[in-house]
Design a protein around this motif. Structure first.
Motif, PDB file in Angstrom:
ATOM      1  N   THR A  42       0.829  -1.198   0.000  1.00 19.04           N
ATOM      2  CA  THR A  42       0.000   0.000   0.000  1.00 19.04           C
ATOM      3  C   THR A  42       0.867   1.253   0.000  1.00 19.04           C
TER       4      THR A  42
ATOM      5  N   HIS B 233       1.012   5.236   0.767  1.00 20.04           N
ATOM      6  CA  HIS B 233       0.315   6.228   1.582  1.00 20.04           C
ATOM      7  C   HIS B 233       0.337   7.568   0.848  1.00 20.04           C
TER       8      HIS B 233
ATOM      9  N   THR C 298       0.109  11.382   0.598  1.00 22.45           N
ATOM     10  CA  THR C 298       0.278  12.505   1.520  1.00 22.45           C
ATOM     11  C   THR C 298       0.089  13.858   0.839  1.00 22.45           C
TER      12      THR C 298
ATOM     13  N   GLY D  35       3.339  10.768  -2.625  1.00 16.10           N
ATOM     14  CA  GLY D  35       3.795  10.498  -1.276  1.00 16.10           C
ATOM     15  C   GLY D  35       5.291  10.720  -1.216  1.00 16.10           C
TER      16      GLY D  35
ATOM     17  N   TYR E  15      -3.674   2.111  -2.370  1.00 20.69           N
ATOM     18  CA  TYR E  15      -3.406   3.414  -1.755  1.00 20.69           C
ATOM     19  C   TYR E  15      -4.282   3.602  -0.518  1.00 20.69           C
ATOM     20  N   ASP E  16      -3.788   4.424   0.383  1.00 19.54           N
ATOM     21  CA  ASP E  16      -4.610   4.882   1.488  1.00 19.54           C
ATOM     22  C   ASP E  16      -4.165   6.285   1.890  1.00 19.54           C
TER      23      ASP E  16
ATOM     24  N   ILE F 252      -3.765   8.591   5.476  1.00 18.53           N
ATOM     25  CA  ILE F 252      -3.784   8.579   6.936  1.00 18.53           C
ATOM     26  C   ILE F 252      -3.970  10.015   7.394  1.00 18.53           C
TER      27      ILE F 252
ATOM     28  N   THR G 192      -6.907   5.686   9.132  1.00 17.81           N
ATOM     29  CA  THR G 192      -6.596   5.276   7.764  1.00 17.81           C
ATOM     30  C   THR G 192      -7.877   5.113   6.956  1.00 17.81           C
TER      31      THR G 192
END
Length: 88
Positions: free
Chosen positions: A2, A4, A6, A26, A47-48, A50, A55
């Motif tokens: 995954t 992340h 940002t 990211g 993808y995620d 936070i 999350t």
């Protein structure tokens, strides 16, 4: 694995909230919206985001025949992606 998200790269002024993202990024990477959509369609955990320790998975939705990225409903922020800062 995954990634992340940002930050995002926004399209120049666009009123439609479903067409505002040009790319996601990211630490040391950036994918176009088209690439990210293909990645999510291939792997739902691609993808995620936070946000304040919570999350949210990134998903693909369709509006007026066009696919776009958004986060799954996490009962936290209404639009986790659009609340991210611009990528450098």
């Amino acid at each position: 694995m995954t990634r992340h998200i940002t930050c995002i790269t926004r399209l120049p002024i666009h009123q439609d909230r479903h067409r505002r993202i040009q790319a996601v990024g990211g630490s040391g990477w950036q994918d176009s919206e088209e690439t990210a959509i293909a990645n999510v369609k291939h792997d739902k955990s691609a993808y995620d985001v936070i946000e304040q320790g919570k999350t949210a998975k990134v998903i693909v939705k369709k509006h007026d025949g066009r696919e776009y990225l958004k986060t799954a409903n996490d009962r936290f922020l209404p639009d986790n992606l659009l609340s991210l800062p611009d990528c450098p």
